[in-house]
Structures are given as structure tokens and as C-alpha cells.
Design a protein around this motif. Structure first.
Motif, PDB file in Angstrom:
ATOM      1  N   VAL A 174      23.670  10.808  49.977  1.00  0.00           N
ATOM      2  CA  VAL A 174      23.518  10.805  51.710  1.00  0.00           C
ATOM      3  C   VAL A 174      24.608  10.360  52.512  1.00  0.00           C
ATOM      4  CG1 VAL A 174      22.215   9.077  53.227  1.00  0.00           C
ATOM      5  CG2 VAL A 174      20.998   9.743  51.048  1.00  0.00           C
ATOM      6  N   CYS A 233      26.021  12.447  55.686  1.00  0.00           N
ATOM      7  CA  CYS A 233      25.838  12.070  56.951  1.00  0.00           C
ATOM      8  C   CYS A 233      26.852  10.880  57.370  1.00  0.00           C
ATOM      9  CB  CYS A 233      24.524  11.406  57.076  1.00  0.00           C
ATOM     10  SG  CYS A 233      23.017  12.538  56.817  1.00  0.00           S
ATOM     11  N   PRO A 285      21.907   7.816  62.727  1.00  0.00           N
ATOM     12  CA  PRO A 285      21.003   8.358  61.833  1.00  0.00           C
ATOM     13  C   PRO A 285      20.121   9.585  62.180  1.00  0.00           C
ATOM     14  CG  PRO A 285      20.888   6.119  61.922  1.00  0.00           C
ATOM     15  CD  PRO A 285      21.724   6.266  62.904  1.00  0.00           C
ATOM     16  N   CYS A 290      21.458  12.935  61.203  1.00  0.00           N
ATOM     17  CA  CYS A 290      21.427  13.114  59.666  1.00  0.00           C
ATOM     18  C   CYS A 290      20.330  13.917  59.271  1.00  0.00           C
ATOM     19  CB  CYS A 290      21.362  11.798  58.885  1.00  0.00           C
ATOM     20  SG  CYS A 290      21.455  11.844  57.421  1.00  0.00           S
ATOM     21  N   PHE A 348      19.942  15.106  55.915  1.00  0.00           N
ATOM     22  CA  PHE A 348      19.982  14.994  54.389  1.00  0.00           C
ATOM     23  C   PHE A 348      18.304  15.326  53.853  1.00  0.00           C
ATOM     24  CE2 PHE A 348      19.056  12.781  50.214  1.00  0.00           C
ATOM     25  CZ  PHE A 348      19.949  13.259  49.528  1.00  0.00           C
ATOM     26  N   TYR A 400      11.475   8.308  53.002  1.00  0.00           N
ATOM     27  CA  TYR A 400      12.139   8.506  54.137  1.00  0.00           C
ATOM     28  C   TYR A 400      11.116   8.886  55.424  1.00  0.00           C
ATOM     29  CZ  TYR A 400      16.630   9.189  51.876  1.00  0.00           C
ATOM     30  OH  TYR A 400      17.888   9.049  51.409  1.00  0.00           O
ATOM     31  N   TYR A 412      17.983   6.375  56.557  1.00  0.00           N
ATOM     32  CA  TYR A 412      19.257   7.123  55.647  1.00  0.00           C
ATOM     33  C   TYR A 412      20.250   6.023  55.631  1.00  0.00           C
ATOM     34  CZ  TYR A 412      16.829  11.630  56.673  1.00  0.00           C
ATOM     35  OH  TYR A 412      15.885  12.757  56.505  1.00  0.00           O
ATOM     36  N   GLU A 469      19.587   3.241  50.882  1.00  0.00           N
ATOM     37  CA  GLU A 469      18.939   3.654  49.547  1.00  0.00           C
ATOM     38  C   GLU A 469      19.215   2.548  48.236  1.00  0.00           C
ATOM     39  OE1 GLU A 469      19.377   6.944  51.974  1.00  0.00           O
ATOM     40  OE2 GLU A 469      20.969   5.524  51.074  1.00  0.00           O
ATOM     41  N   THR A 490      20.504   0.306  58.668  1.00  0.00           N
ATOM     42  CA  THR A 490      20.329   0.736  57.238  1.00  0.00           C
ATOM     43  C   THR A 490      18.986  -0.577  56.996  1.00  0.00           C
ATOM     44  OG1 THR A 490      22.049  -0.379  56.412  1.00  0.00           O
ATOM     45  CG2 THR A 490      22.183   2.035  56.474  1.00  0.00           C
TER      46      THR A 490
END
Length: 623
Positions: free
Chosen positions: A290, A294, A307, A310, A312, A341, A359, A362, A449
Motif C-alpha cells: 500500500v 500511495c 488517502p 490512493c 490501491f 477498505y 489505506y 493495515e 490511518t
């Protein structure tokens, strides 16, 4: 009774994982330049960390009018909707554990809102700060407030500080059964939902007046996660309780968050037989992919700054011929990642919450909704939170046999829970006109995040405020800061030590418009107090800074500007130093309207009262 069978005549109803750094960090931050140049879009400067009384107005030190023990002789039992009894009032001497002497007041507001209030005896400067509480709360612990690293009034005794337990005592943490002890009591649901913070504010100001001879000149509120929900609840329902407020990663859209989003996420990584689909061992590999796609090179720290840009797709990591290995994802695992997501959706594709996993989050999924190695569904944090809400907190009549099942995640079920409890739990009213007209100032912040409470909802709420009140009015009293790489109320890959509280105080008291703040990434040192408190997605509190705490090492700094501004390295100078980064406004701003099953509107709030402690009457008419 199921949520679909609510009876209007009987209604009954839910951190700080705030990573803060010891006050000794002030010394490290003070080495930064006094000012930070910005481009014309920014129109602001960054000042170094505040020192002593230089924050806000230069208010004089005010000494007590009576002794600490004298508060025990005062009668606070007739306060309006806040009948209060003080159980103890003792002087705590200045020492290694605390930087100033204070009168430690503990007591109860009827029926059982427990609180602690710290009243400085030698250093008070006419300000009160009330701290939010995370998760389902249920505990009292005055601590380092959120987003206040280096804020001098917090550590030098300028503030009277207070916190309450939101009306109940925690028994078994955040497990699915942890809510049942208190959440079957109608009054305790209401106290948790909206009443406790207002009642405590009323009591705290009365006690402060009795001690010093006058109420605080300025009162502030600072909370993150459920504490952020409490902050918004205060400025929406009781717009004159606080002069200004700092709201972090709020669980303000609580019914949708707990009943739908968190409950749903706790199901997506498990097969019908209970086995795990996506193992935690693959999260680091996914996270790396990721960021490779990004991360913004202009930040020089491998973090995603925007974000919204992004794109992804986890299908790019799909295993050849679907042969599983540590470096790829099976088709089944790709599906889990996509669900994470996207967030919770109904069978017809309708989103039941404002956003999914951001994103870059994780590696924080482990233990949250992806189990640790060798563990199962009941071990993940969101299982306990979601199930506890569905069974106990989110319905007026408990349903202890309810089980998590895909059939729950529909628009009809969501609406049923909303009808039950959103009127007392949700703080989603976008019209803050009364707070603004009272002179209030509001700073909101969120880690980009954050896996517990996705930042998409915070951006959508800001947009709803603009749609309701107008851009100019919102800009007059509100700012939003988004921190790249920061998780829930702190932590994560990004710089999570910063001071927004000083910005708030200066704005409210002197009119200095908030500009950029310097966020620091640190390592080492000791964090005083350590984590404490419950979670509604990972709040924790750190204890009060002590003289024995060691200063962390500042690895690098970055400026963060009010949204929607971004920053970029200016091409010269130390890449670790915030002074060498400039603000800019993107040519194309993201559309923060979010289409989901709910709305951000006014008039949904309910006001409740009970005569016998068991039955509850609620209506939209404020008593």
C-alpha cells in the motif's frame, strides 16, 4: 426485545489510546525554530512550544479562598440536574509524581457519576479543563489530555483538571458482556449518552467557585475517541458549557459505528467453521505494498498524505494460480481486504457507515479484527465492542442471546437501532450556530490511518457543517487537522506528538487564528503513567507527567496545516526538520460528501427522564 420492536414509551442505552509524550519532550521541541514560514495559501506560522503563562491571555494566579478540607463542609446537593456530594478533599503535595500542589477532590453526582477534580493551590490561572473518557468509560483518571504534548498549562498547574466515569463503573472491560452490568439501567444509559459531561461541568464549576471565589474565566474540553463524541455532544447540546473544545477521532456517529461498522468488521476474516482467512502474518506485506503505491514522496517519511488519491487494489497481490504463500494473497484473502477498505455495506450495496479502513492502517488490523496467531473471532477487539452494543448498549431491552450474523447488516436493522438509541448516543448535529454565537472555538483532529474510527466520517461531518452553516461561518470558529500515519488517538508510523490545545487556548482567548502545528516522531524515553482506560476502538490515557520521566528522542518533525492544506519538502535543508516543508492547497480538493444510509441533520436528539430509576420517558422536547 429486538431493535425492530422498540416501544416509544420505554427507552433505555455507549480510547483514550492517546499516545502522549512526557512533558520533558518540551525541551526537545523547543530547539525548533521560533517561526515557520509558509506559502501564501497557509497564511500562518508555527510557534515553538508554549512556556508557562505565555499561553492565551496573561491571567493572574488565583489562590484559594478556603482550605481544601473546607470543601467537605459545602453543600452542592441542590445544583440543577447535578446534585453532588464530595466524598474526599485532600491536599497532594508537589513531588516526583506531580509538578505542583493541588487539592484532590473526589465525589459523586446523582445517581452515580463519579469524578475527580484537581484544584491547584498555588498556581491556578482561572482556567478549567475537562477531560473526555474513552471506550465505554467506567473509570476516573485525570491524566495528560489528548493532543497536548508540550502544552504548559497542563503541566505547570495553570488548569483545574477534571474527569468523570460517565455514570457507571466498569467491571469486565470491553468484552461483549462488559456492558451488561450498567447498560440495562435506563438512567445509566442516558448518563453515558449525553448527561454525565454536562452534569460534571456544572458541578466542577460550582466547586471551583467555592474554592477560589469565582468560576473559571475560561473552560475547555478535550477528548478523543468516545471522549471526542463527548466533546461534540457538549458543544451541540450544551453550547455554553465550554469556551472552546478539542475533539479527536470522535466516535460521534456511535450507533452506526458500534452496531454496524465494528460488529461487521469482526466477522469478515472468519469462515463459517470459525477458521481465519487472512492471517496477521500477511499484514506487513500488505502494508508495504500500500505504501509503495500511495506514500507521498514530498513528505520524506513513507506516509500517505492524501488517502483520497490512493488507488490501491489488493488484487495486485493475488497469488498465481491461487497458490498461497507469505508474499501474496489468495482470492479469499483479497476479498477480506476489499471488505475492510469498503466498510460495512448492506446486501444492496448501501454503506451503513461513513467509510472503511483507511489505506496505510493495515498493520493495526492485528488484534482489532484480524486475530493474532492461534486466536479466534472472540479474541478480536471489535467483536466484543460490536456484540456488546448489539446486545446491551444499543437497545433499551437487552438481547443477551443475539449472535453476530450477516443478516444483521441491513438498512432496516441499522434504522431500527437508530430509532432506539441514536437520540441519546449520537453527536452528529451539524448545526453549531449556538456554540459559535456564544464565542466558542472548536478544533477537530484525526489520524489518517485510524483503524478504529475511520477519518472519512470526520471529513464528512465537517462537510455537513459547511453545508448547514456556510463556509464562512464554519471557518470563523472551526479547524480540522489530519495527521498522516497516525492511528487511533496516537501511535502508528507517523509523527503523533503535537500540541493543539495551546492553539485552541490562544485562538479563544487572543483571537490568534490556528495555523500549522509541528508534529514529532519520537523514540525511546518513558511515557509517564502508561496506558489505561477502556476502548471504543483503542483509547488509552497516559498518566500525569513526572519529574522522573525521561525525554524521548525526536526522530523528525513535520508541520500539519488545517485541512485541506497539505505540505511538501521545499527542496533544500534537513529533511527531518519541519522548517524545510511548505504548505500548499491541492488543485483539486476531494469531495467529502459521503453517501450512506444515515444523514447528518438536526432535531434527532432525545431528552429523557425517569421517575423510578427503571422506566424512562424520552422525547425530542428539551425539558
Amino acid at each position: 426485545m429486538s431493535p425492530g420492536h422498540a416501544r416509544s414509551s420505554k427507552r433505555t442505552r455507549i480510547v483514550l489510546l492517546v499516545a502522549v509524550v512526557a512533558a520533558a519532550l518540551v525541551g526537545g521541541l523547543a530547539l525548533l525554530p521560533d517561526t515557520f514560514s509558509a506559502d501564501a495559501d497557509a497564511g500562518a506560522s508555527v510557534t515553538k512550544v508554549s512556556v508557562g503563562g505565555s499561553v492565551g491571555k496573561n491571567l493572574p494566579v488565583t489562590k484559594p479562598k478556603i482550605s481544601c478540607a473546607g470543601l467537605l463542609q459545602k453543600d452542592f446537593g441542590t445544583l440543577d440536574d447535578a446534585a453532588t456530594s464530595i466524598t474526599s478533599a485532600t491536599v497532594v503535595a508537589k513531588g516526583d509524581a506531580n509538578a505542583y500542589e493541588y487539592c484532590d477532590v473526589k465525589g459523586t453526582i446523582a445517581p452515580q457519576i463519579q469524578f475527580e477534580l484537581r484544584l491547584p493551590t498555588q498556581t491556578y490561572r482561572q482556567r478549567y479543563l475537562q477531560e473526555g473518557c474513552g471506550g465505554y468509560c467506567g473509570m476516573v483518571g485525570v491524566s495528560q489530555p489528548a493532543a497536548s504534548t508540550g502544552c504548559a498549562p497542563v503541566t505547570d498547574g495553570s488548569f483545574a483538571l477534571g474527569q468523570d466515569n460517565q455514570g457507571h463503573v466498569s467491571t469486565s472491560g470491553m468484552s461483549g458482556g462488559g456492558a451488561e452490568v450498567w447498560a440495562t439501567n435506563p438512567q445509566l444509559k442516558v448518563d453515558f449518552g449525553y448527561r454525565s459531561e454536562h452534569a460534571f461541568a456544572t458541578a466542577a464549576k460550582a466547586i471551583t467557585k467555592a474554592f477560589y471565589g469565582a468560576e473559571p474565566t475560561y473552560s475547555y474540553y478535550d477528548g478523543c475517541s468516545d471522549g471526542g463524541r463527548e466533546t461534540l455532544m457538549e458543544v451541540q447540546r450544551y453550547p455554553r458549557d465550554f469556551s472552546a473544545a478539542l475533539v479527536g477521532a470522535p466516535a460521534f456517529n456511535q450507533t452506526a459505528l458500534n452496531a454496524m461498522q465494528e460488529a461487521y468488521l469482526s466477522t469478515i476474516d472468519f469462515r463459517a467453521d470459525g477458521s481465519t482467512i487472512l492471517p496477521a502474518s500477511k499484514l506487513a506485506m500488505l502494508h508495504k505494498a500500500v505504501l509503495a503505491k500511495c506514500a507521498d514522496p514530498r513528505l520524506n517519511n513513507d506516509l500517505i498524505q492524501d488517502p483520497a488519491t490512493c488507488a490501491f487494489d489488493p488484487a495486485g497481490l493475488k497469488c498465481a494460480d491461487n497458490k498461497d504463500s507469505s508474499s501474496c494473497l489468495t482470492a479469499e484473502q483479497v476479498d477480506v481486504v476489499r471488505k475492510a477498505y469498503a466498510g460495512v455495506t448492506a446486501p444492496d450495496g448501501t454503506h451503513l457507515y461513513t467509510g472503511g479502513q483507511p489505506y496505510g492502517s493495515e498493520t493495526a488490523w492485528e488484534g482489532l479484527f484480524v486475530p493474532k496467531a492461534g486466536q479466534g473471532q472472540s479474541s478480536v477487539q471489535l467483536y466484543g465492542i460490536g456484540l456488546g452494543f448489539l446486545r446491551w448498549v444499543g437497545t433499551w431491552e437487552a438481547d443477551p442471546t443475539l449472535k453476530l450474523d450477516p443478516s444483521l447488516f441491513t438498512v432496516d436493522t441499522f434504522k431500527a437501532y437508530q430509532r432506539e438509541v441514536s437520540g441519546i448516543y449520537d453527536a452528529t448535529d451539524p448545526d453549531l450556530t449556538e456554540f459559535h454565537e456564544a464565542g466558542g472555538r472548536l478544533i477537530q483532529w484525526h489520524g489518517l490511518t485510524d483503524p478504529n474510527i475511520p477519518p472519512t466520517g470526520t471529513r464528512a461531518y465537517r462537510q455537513a457543517m459547511i453545508d448547514t452553516m456556510g463556509q464562512d461561518e464554519v471557518d470563523d470558529f472551526y479547524r480540522l487537522y489530519l495527521f498522516p500515519g497516525v492511528n487511533h488517538c496516537g501511535g502508528g508510523d507517523g509523527p503523533d506528538s503535537f500540541d493543539l490545545l495551546t492553539e485552541l487556548i490562544d485562538w479563544r482567548e487572543t483571537g490568534r487564528t490556528p495555523g500549522a502545528v509541528i508534529a514529532s516522531k519520537t523514540s525511546g524515553g518513558s511515557r509517564p503513567g502508561g496506558p489505561a482506560g477502556g476502548q471504543l476502538g483503542g483509547d488509552a490515557r497516559s498518566g500525569k507527567a513526572s519529574a522522573s520521566s525521561s525525554a524521548p528522542t525526536v526522530e523528525y518533525t513535520r508541520p500539519v496545516y488545517p485541512y485541506p492544506q497539505l505540505v511538501a519538502y521545499d527542496g533544500s535543508g534537513d529533511k527531518h526538520d519541519a522548517a524545510n516543508y511548505r504548505a500548499y492547497t491541492p488543485d483539486r480538493l476531494p469531495d467529502d460528501h459521503y453517501k450512506w444510509a444515515g444523514t447528518f441533520t438536526s432535531g434527532y436528539q432525545e431528552w429523557c427522564e425517569t421517575k423510578d430509576g427503571r422506566s424512562m420517558r424520552c422525547s425530542r422536547h428539551r425539558p
